[in-house]
Design a protein around this motif. Sequence first.
Motif: not given
Lengths: 258, 393
Positions: A30-40, A50-56, A216-223
């Motif tokens: 199993x692979x966790x693609x997205x882990x407890x993500x929160x934003x508004x 924003x994130x690299x390939x495969x970040x979710x 972008x006005x606001x950004x979320x960085x996902x890794x």
Amino acid sequence: MEEILKVEGLSKTFTLSRKQQKIEHTAARRKTAVDNLSFDAYRGEIFGLLGPNGAGKTTTLRMLATLIRPDSGDAWLDGCSVVSDPETVRGKIGFLTSELKLEDFFTPNYLFDFFSRLHGVDEATCAQRKAAMFSRFGIDRFAEVKVANLSTGMKQKLSLVISLVHDPEVIIFDEPTNGLDVLTARTVTDYLQELRAEGKTIILSTHIFSLVERLCDRVGVIIDGRMIACGPLAEVCDGLSIEDRFFEMYKEVKGGEE
Amino acid sequence: MKKNNTWTIISKEFARFFGDRQLFFTTVIMPGLLIYVIYSLMGNGIQKMITEGQDETVCLTVQNMPQSMAPVLNAIDSSLVVVEQPFTDDDIAQLEDKEINAVLLRFPEGFDQLAIPEPGQPVPNVEIYYNSTNNASSRVYHTLSTMLGNYNRPFTVNMPQSEEQRFDQASEESIGAMIWSKMLPMLIIMMLFSGVMAIAPSSIAGEKERGTIATLLVTPMRRNELALGKIISLSGIALLSGISSFIGIALSLPKMVSGEGVDYADLGFHYTTADYFALLLVIFASVLIMASAVSILSALAKDVKNAGTMVTPFMLVVMLAGLLPMFQNGAAESLLVYFIPFYNSIEVMVAVFAHEMQWMPVIVTVASNAVYTGIAVWVLTRMFNSEKVMFSR
């Protein structure tokens, strides 16, 4: 600022096939693609994931578009849950990704009318919007040409137009300029800014730093499926360029690994 | 109130189908046309084989003509010219080379005076030289051999004493009905299935393969509307294809069975309005359930090719069910049979064509198929909701 999208604890895990295990060089099933993500996200802003390939990023956007269900957590779009009220959510968003294709057999004219009907747009509004959008993107000259015979750039513009037939409040774009020629890419980014000026909210995913800086006005960085930083662009960058700041964060998360 | 998008999906599928001339031609026009042309050619060919040489004059050369046979042989056929003379090996060679339309008949000398041999004793031999590749020669040979085979028998079997006397008590109508009831259900089922097969894989698995299904799935349309829209439109198109094939069969059957200009009523093909209504109902019900089943398999498949592979075993099962009436007499009596999907439709068709239609089996069949289609719509809706099914590669 009026909150239009609230994401809380969104998680998604996929089961890997043997082939995928080989590609990923992992024995884990199993692979966790997205882990407890929160934003508004707020009305009238462009929010970039924003994130690299495969970040979710894509998985997150697909959950917001209700194409896939989160394992846990939820997101509320204009107060409607993606888990318990997906049909209403779909009526409020425009979703565009390179994975979504239009049937080659039909003409832009037919497809605009067809998707307008699915979105419950009345005929008069449909005709008015079609004329405006086709003219804005230069599709009017090709309105009766089958999609199969359109150029790649024209197909991409048509996909964008079709995703907006119902004039949604929130527009979700997965890698909006990926694979576009420079002219079409510019048309798209200019249009995103126009939409923002009209008070629409745009959630986009990208790995292109310049796009984030320009739009972008606001950004979320996902890794690795986790939100590492989220906020106004200047706050996240903390005096650095977004590119330098991103690699700082990346090294922190990955421990120097690149 | 939220608008129902089922008709929007149906109209899109119809626009796709009717707008594609090639697809329309291969699915609707070609099956009927091909069946008509092939069956007509086959029928005409068979007719030609049967009738060729019937009007041609044949010379029957008889060597050692027995007195008792002369009147019989002369009365066989107006196209037969009987010549009493010896023949040679050259005559036989001419027959072999098809240079003459003839049959050469040689009786033993003094045939009439030969005593009937005791059992176990050698019997006198009558030689008939003919050419089986010449229809006229072959026809006369068969007449002669049948006639001579019965010669001097102590009794005859079923020799009619008048034109009206019949020994087989089955009416012409019931014989025709028996043939139709064994043949047509299988043909109808196969044609309907072919219609479904021609379009269903492309409609669902094709949309998955091309990525267009995801574009539909991000609209606010309910998944059950999509499922129902797909099944109804596929059923409609398959029905058109089936009707085309049926017209092809109907027009070519008289030629196939017994030549041009034949009235269907002569072949026992006269059915009541109720029969046709029952047939129509059961055909609708069959197409719905076929389209449902193939749609589900097609939704499971990764692409059109995969869908074709998955549907083939299912098609074989349906064809096998279609073959069963060949080995049975009349329709099933137990009502339970009419709850079995696919087979129930075949059994109702058997009953209709055999002039044995009863309404209860028809109602059970249509109702049970409607329930199965409802279940299939539910399953397909679940599948459209399943990311594993819709987006797995």
